[in-house]
Scaffold this motif. Sequence first.
Motif, PDB file in Angstrom:
ATOM      1  N   LEU A  18     -10.109  -7.961 -31.380  1.00  0.00           N
ATOM      2  CA  LEU A  18     -11.302  -8.588 -31.960  1.00  0.00           C
ATOM      3  C   LEU A  18     -10.904  -9.810 -32.784  1.00  0.00           C
ATOM      4  O   LEU A  18      -9.966  -9.756 -33.585  1.00  0.00           O
ATOM      5  CB  LEU A  18     -12.040  -7.579 -32.836  1.00  0.00           C
ATOM      6  CG  LEU A  18     -13.519  -7.863 -33.118  1.00  0.00           C
ATOM      7  CD1 LEU A  18     -14.320  -7.849 -31.826  1.00  0.00           C
ATOM      8  CD2 LEU A  18     -14.077  -6.838 -34.088  1.00  0.00           C
ATOM      9  N   LEU A  20     -12.541 -13.681 -34.692  1.00  0.00           N
ATOM     10  CA  LEU A  20     -13.660 -14.537 -35.096  1.00  0.00           C
ATOM     11  C   LEU A  20     -13.107 -15.900 -35.471  1.00  0.00           C
ATOM     12  O   LEU A  20     -12.216 -16.004 -36.313  1.00  0.00           O
ATOM     13  CB  LEU A  20     -14.416 -13.932 -36.281  1.00  0.00           C
ATOM     14  CG  LEU A  20     -15.492 -14.807 -36.931  1.00  0.00           C
ATOM     15  CD1 LEU A  20     -16.619 -15.088 -35.937  1.00  0.00           C
ATOM     16  CD2 LEU A  20     -16.059 -14.143 -38.172  1.00  0.00           C
ATOM     17  N   ARG A  29      -8.084 -12.267 -36.267  1.00  0.00           N
ATOM     18  CA  ARG A  29      -7.775 -12.238 -34.840  1.00  0.00           C
ATOM     19  C   ARG A  29      -6.893 -11.041 -34.502  1.00  0.00           C
ATOM     20  O   ARG A  29      -6.103 -10.589 -35.330  1.00  0.00           O
ATOM     21  CB  ARG A  29      -7.062 -13.532 -34.443  1.00  0.00           C
ATOM     22  CG  ARG A  29      -7.120 -13.826 -32.953  1.00  0.00           C
ATOM     23  CD  ARG A  29      -6.516 -15.158 -32.644  1.00  0.00           C
ATOM     24  NE  ARG A  29      -6.836 -15.546 -31.278  1.00  0.00           N
ATOM     25  CZ  ARG A  29      -6.344 -16.619 -30.668  1.00  0.00           C
ATOM     26  NH1 ARG A  29      -5.508 -17.406 -31.321  1.00  0.00           N
ATOM     27  NH2 ARG A  29      -6.672 -16.889 -29.431  1.00  0.00           N
ATOM     28  N   LEU A  54     -14.853  -9.320 -41.113  1.00  0.00           N
ATOM     29  CA  LEU A  54     -14.598  -8.208 -40.193  1.00  0.00           C
ATOM     30  C   LEU A  54     -15.594  -7.072 -40.453  1.00  0.00           C
ATOM     31  O   LEU A  54     -16.121  -6.465 -39.518  1.00  0.00           O
ATOM     32  CB  LEU A  54     -13.165  -7.709 -40.354  1.00  0.00           C
ATOM     33  CG  LEU A  54     -12.772  -6.478 -39.522  1.00  0.00           C
ATOM     34  CD1 LEU A  54     -12.975  -6.746 -38.035  1.00  0.00           C
ATOM     35  CD2 LEU A  54     -11.332  -6.075 -39.810  1.00  0.00           C
ATOM     36  N   ALA A  57     -18.899  -8.100 -39.062  1.00  0.00           N
ATOM     37  CA  ALA A  57     -18.862  -8.105 -37.589  1.00  0.00           C
ATOM     38  C   ALA A  57     -19.006  -6.695 -37.035  1.00  0.00           C
ATOM     39  O   ALA A  57     -19.723  -6.469 -36.044  1.00  0.00           O
ATOM     40  CB  ALA A  57     -17.564  -8.738 -37.105  1.00  0.00           C
ATOM     41  N   THR A  64     -18.712 -12.138 -33.194  1.00  0.00           N
ATOM     42  CA  THR A  64     -17.293 -12.398 -32.997  1.00  0.00           C
ATOM     43  C   THR A  64     -17.090 -13.388 -31.843  1.00  0.00           C
ATOM     44  O   THR A  64     -17.997 -13.646 -31.053  1.00  0.00           O
ATOM     45  CB  THR A  64     -16.531 -11.101 -32.702  1.00  0.00           C
ATOM     46  OG1 THR A  64     -17.178 -10.404 -31.626  1.00  0.00           O
ATOM     47  CG2 THR A  64     -16.508 -10.209 -33.923  1.00  0.00           C
TER      48      THR A  64
END
Length: 341
Positions: A18, A20, A29, A54, A57, A64
Amino acid sequence: MEANPDEPHGAAVVADGLGLKGPRGWVFRGIGLQAGPGSLVAIEGPSGSGRTCLLLALTGRMKTTEGHAEVAGLPLPRKMAAVRRISALGPVPGVSDLDPALTVAEHLRERALLQRRFDGSLKALLRGPAERSAASRARIDEALTAAGLDLATLPKGDRTSVRDLERLEALRLSVALALVARPRLLALDDTDLKLSDADRAEAWALLRSVAASGVTVLAVCSEAPEGALRVSTATRTARTAEGTPATGAAAQENPAGDADDAEAAAPTEDATNEDGTSGKPADTGTTGKTAATGDTSDTAQAADTATTGDTAKTADTTTDTAKTAKTEKGEDDALAEAGRA
């Protein structure tokens, strides 16, 4: 004993690679996570490392850029609205702050009214006023009990202003307000901020009890407690030449702070290559490749040569100056002798 279908049950949270990316670079990341229902997940890392983004998200409140995530089987970011419906935010600065001018009772009454307004069940809409009030009161009492907040212990009871609450009391109130909605996922930011050791222990005990009741808990902290599932955003993800993330979850640091995570600064630090040399990252976050660098010994040699050359030039200049001064002195002496003659 048969389980009550109205009781909250946790949501499984899964993430793989995941990431962003904001206008100024990667916020986080390569995040990987696998948490079952009723887990206590600690998102740890220094301030500015993308922890809050995070958290948002994973609760469907921020889209994301790459990777895959699911909450209760709902894929993100495609089902963000559905994830928001089953998740609730505790204290998140700038998103779900308590109003310092309101009292505890006003906060609770407002949350109960909002919950009644957005409760989509037909059964709730058909209840009479007295029944709706009793149901709201029951939800509030249940949430306060789960959060461990006893209104009788507050300075002015439920008429105590938020500004007069201690940090731990404010945390309990925020958790209680979130639990009014009976969420499957509870998210909190800055869990251990400005707490003494004793209060920090109480805060984590509270979150463990919430998780034990079946609600999955995501908590941002500077240091994860023992027994929690840890997700770190503290280090940069190492990436291979093919651009695939290395083992482990990591995120790029953002010196701008959590409030500016969505607009993370572009990476300017030197990347470290496999041979141990240093160099600037080439198109970091797009291909994941690192720019090739030359031998550092050549750089050092060039620096030494430049320094030696500059020193030699300085010495020559000093010598020339001395010679010029001596010549001028000789000319003056000669003129003086001529004058005496």
